[in-house]
Design a protein around this motif. Sequence first.
Motif, PDB file in Angstrom:
ATOM      1  N   ASN A 173       0.652  -1.593  -0.298  1.00  0.00           N
ATOM      2  CA  ASN A 173      -0.259  -0.212  -0.419  1.00  0.00           C
ATOM      3  C   ASN A 173       0.536   1.046   0.075  1.00  0.00           C
ATOM      4  OD1 ASN A 173      -2.347  -1.197  -0.365  1.00  0.00           O
ATOM      5  ND2 ASN A 173      -3.074  -0.903   2.562  1.00  0.00           N
ATOM      6  N   VAL A 174       1.585   1.194   0.885  1.00  0.00           N
ATOM      7  CA  VAL A 174       2.743   2.131   0.915  1.00  0.00           C
ATOM      8  C   VAL A 174       3.740   2.718  -0.449  1.00  0.00           C
ATOM      9  CG1 VAL A 174       4.979   3.412   2.201  1.00  0.00           C
ATOM     10  CG2 VAL A 174       3.162   2.287   3.660  1.00  0.00           C
ATOM     11  N   VAL A 175       4.190   1.349  -1.240  1.00  0.00           N
ATOM     12  CA  VAL A 175       5.079   1.921  -2.359  1.00  0.00           C
ATOM     13  C   VAL A 175       3.942   2.379  -3.664  1.00  0.00           C
ATOM     14  CG1 VAL A 175       6.055   0.289  -4.761  1.00  0.00           C
ATOM     15  CG2 VAL A 175       6.834   0.191  -2.048  1.00  0.00           C
ATOM     16  N   GLU A 176       2.427   1.653  -3.766  1.00  0.00           N
ATOM     17  CA  GLU A 176       1.837   2.128  -4.896  1.00  0.00           C
ATOM     18  C   GLU A 176       0.902   3.760  -4.512  1.00  0.00           C
ATOM     19  OE1 GLU A 176      -1.760  -0.495  -4.178  1.00  0.00           O
ATOM     20  OE2 GLU A 176      -0.629  -2.510  -4.487  1.00  0.00           O
ATOM     21  N   ARG A 177       1.401   4.233  -2.920  1.00  0.00           N
ATOM     22  CA  ARG A 177       1.325   5.690  -3.161  1.00  0.00           C
ATOM     23  C   ARG A 177       2.037   6.430  -3.319  1.00  0.00           C
ATOM     24  NH1 ARG A 177      -2.182   9.328  -3.893  1.00  0.00           N
ATOM     25  NH2 ARG A 177      -1.796  11.062  -1.947  1.00  0.00           N
ATOM     26  N   ALA A 178       3.598   5.816  -3.089  1.00  0.00           N
ATOM     27  CA  ALA A 178       4.776   6.573  -3.826  1.00  0.00           C
ATOM     28  C   ALA A 178       4.687   6.542  -4.859  1.00  0.00           C
ATOM     29  CB  ALA A 178       5.787   5.551  -2.945  1.00  0.00           C
ATOM     30  N   GLU A 179       3.792   5.699  -5.685  1.00  0.00           N
ATOM     31  CA  GLU A 179       4.298   5.983  -7.378  1.00  0.00           C
ATOM     32  C   GLU A 179       3.079   6.244  -7.264  1.00  0.00           C
ATOM     33  OE1 GLU A 179       5.607   1.219  -7.617  1.00  0.00           O
ATOM     34  OE2 GLU A 179       3.397   1.091  -7.924  1.00  0.00           O
ATOM     35  N   GLN A 180       2.141   6.704  -6.868  1.00  0.00           N
ATOM     36  CA  GLN A 180       1.100   7.965  -7.296  1.00  0.00           C
ATOM     37  C   GLN A 180       1.524   8.734  -7.371  1.00  0.00           C
ATOM     38  OE1 GLN A 180      -2.398   7.303  -4.600  1.00  0.00           O
ATOM     39  NE2 GLN A 180      -3.445   5.280  -5.701  1.00  0.00           N
ATOM     40  N   LEU A 181       1.875   8.954  -6.048  1.00  0.00           N
ATOM     41  CA  LEU A 181       3.044  10.565  -6.380  1.00  0.00           C
ATOM     42  C   LEU A 181       3.719  10.684  -7.217  1.00  0.00           C
ATOM     43  CD1 LEU A 181       2.720  10.404  -2.151  1.00  0.00           C
ATOM     44  CD2 LEU A 181       1.411  11.746  -3.496  1.00  0.00           C
ATOM     45  N   ALA A 182       4.962  10.110  -6.878  1.00  0.00           N
ATOM     46  CA  ALA A 182       5.572  10.281  -8.422  1.00  0.00           C
ATOM     47  C   ALA A 182       4.922  10.518  -9.602  1.00  0.00           C
ATOM     48  CB  ALA A 182       5.842   8.653  -8.894  1.00  0.00           C
ATOM     49  N   ALA A 183       3.860   9.968 -10.335  1.00  0.00           N
ATOM     50  CA  ALA A 183       3.053   9.924 -11.528  1.00  0.00           C
ATOM     51  C   ALA A 183       2.544  11.733 -11.677  1.00  0.00           C
ATOM     52  CB  ALA A 183       2.132   8.656 -11.951  1.00  0.00           C
ATOM     53  N   GLU A 184       1.920  11.716 -10.228  1.00  0.00           N
ATOM     54  CA  GLU A 184       1.140  12.358  -9.977  1.00  0.00           C
ATOM     55  C   GLU A 184       1.973  14.188 -10.362  1.00  0.00           C
ATOM     56  OE1 GLU A 184      -0.632  13.273  -6.816  1.00  0.00           O
ATOM     57  OE2 GLU A 184      -1.943  11.678  -7.229  1.00  0.00           O
TER      58      GLU A 184
END
Length: 286
Positions: free
Chosen positions: A273-284
Amino acid sequence: MTATILDGKATRDEIFIDLKARVDALKAKGITPGLGTVLVGDDPGSASYVRGKHADCAKVGINSLRRDLPADISQAELEAVIDELNANPECTGYIVQLPLPKHLDENAALERIDPDKDADGLHPVNLGRLVLGKEATLPCTPRGVVHLLRRYDVPIDGARVTVVGRGVTIGRPIGLLLTRRSENATVTLCHTGTKDLAAEVRRADIVVAAAGVAGLITADMVKPGAAVLDVGVSRTPDGLRGDVADDVREVAGFISPNPGGVGPLTRAFLLSNVVERAEQLAAESV
Ligand SMILES: NC(=O)C1=CN([C@@H]2O[C@H](COP(=O)(O)OP(=O)(O)OC[C@H]3O[C@@H](n4cnc5c(N)ncnc54)[C@H](OP(=O)(O)O)[C@@H]3O)[C@@H](O)[C@H]2O)C=CC1
Ligand SMILES: Nc1nc(=O)c2c([nH]1)NC[C@@H]1CN(c3ccc(C(=O)N[C@@H](CCC(=O)O)C(=O)O)cc3)C=[N+]21
Ligand SMILES: [Mg+2]
């Protein structure tokens, strides 16, 4: 017949290989995910779970932020720590370890977490999104159960599932995952008001035992060939015990041991869940 073991540690190791590669890719972009934990009091069981979570972080390269607080902290002091983590850019996601000492309001604490930083998937916004079929951070233990069933090709579509326990971390939300169109199971949720628990368990193709009562599920209650997931944990004079009696493995088709089953996956999906959130932030941010 001896049940096939649903091996949580081997499955966790596979997930960690994937997560480590994704964390390395994030770091190459200058982003290091950080998992926070808030632990109140000195219950040895809770302290040991929290230690395990930080050891997992080290394995995949995620930063750890530990907030260990005394048992007599006030609600306002606890909420100040939650506010600090909500605002802290080093913290991608975090959990408040449950249960909290009795004088603290658990639901108020959970609601104060920024839903985007809710690594447990237990914030009302995330549970509500799950009910509405919208994208949400999913609760870790239910994710672990579904992943383990899929990993060992246990049929879920059309299966009859009996869940024992309606707690917020596993019993209540797992039916929400298993009845999505993508899973398509038929779920019965049992609790202490259930009239005939043995009958409800006996007709299940998949049993999820999440009551926290040692040895509650016995061999005579299990349909031959069923998949049995042992989630509940009790501290007994003989050590940690699961909800499923030892002789169930002679009747079941698949069994997740406890320890060594769902527990390691709960922790793996917390990191996921933490990695997925970091990937979302990176994409944004591009
Ligand atoms: N391995 C893992 O990864 C994890 C393990 N756990 C463990 O799973 C268990 C459940 O956690 P959680 O949901 O937070 O716990 P709760 O204490 O919130 O819920 C326990 C549930 O079990 C029900 N129950 C208790 N005894 C019986 C019984 N004899 N027959 C039928 N139902 C019964 C209770 O019913 P009622 O509501 O009527 O009181 C309650 O709904 C705990 O042991 C916990 O430690 C939790 C998370 C992760
Ligand atoms: N906010 C919050 N989120 C939780 O997810 C949460 C919580 N509070 N409070 C307590 C329960 C319990 N829980 C476990 C996690 C991992 C193992 C685990 O990894 N167990 C190992 C054994 C570990 C050992 O031996 O100490 C295993 O099953 O193999 C067990 C139990 C998460 N919970
Ligand atoms: Mg509770």
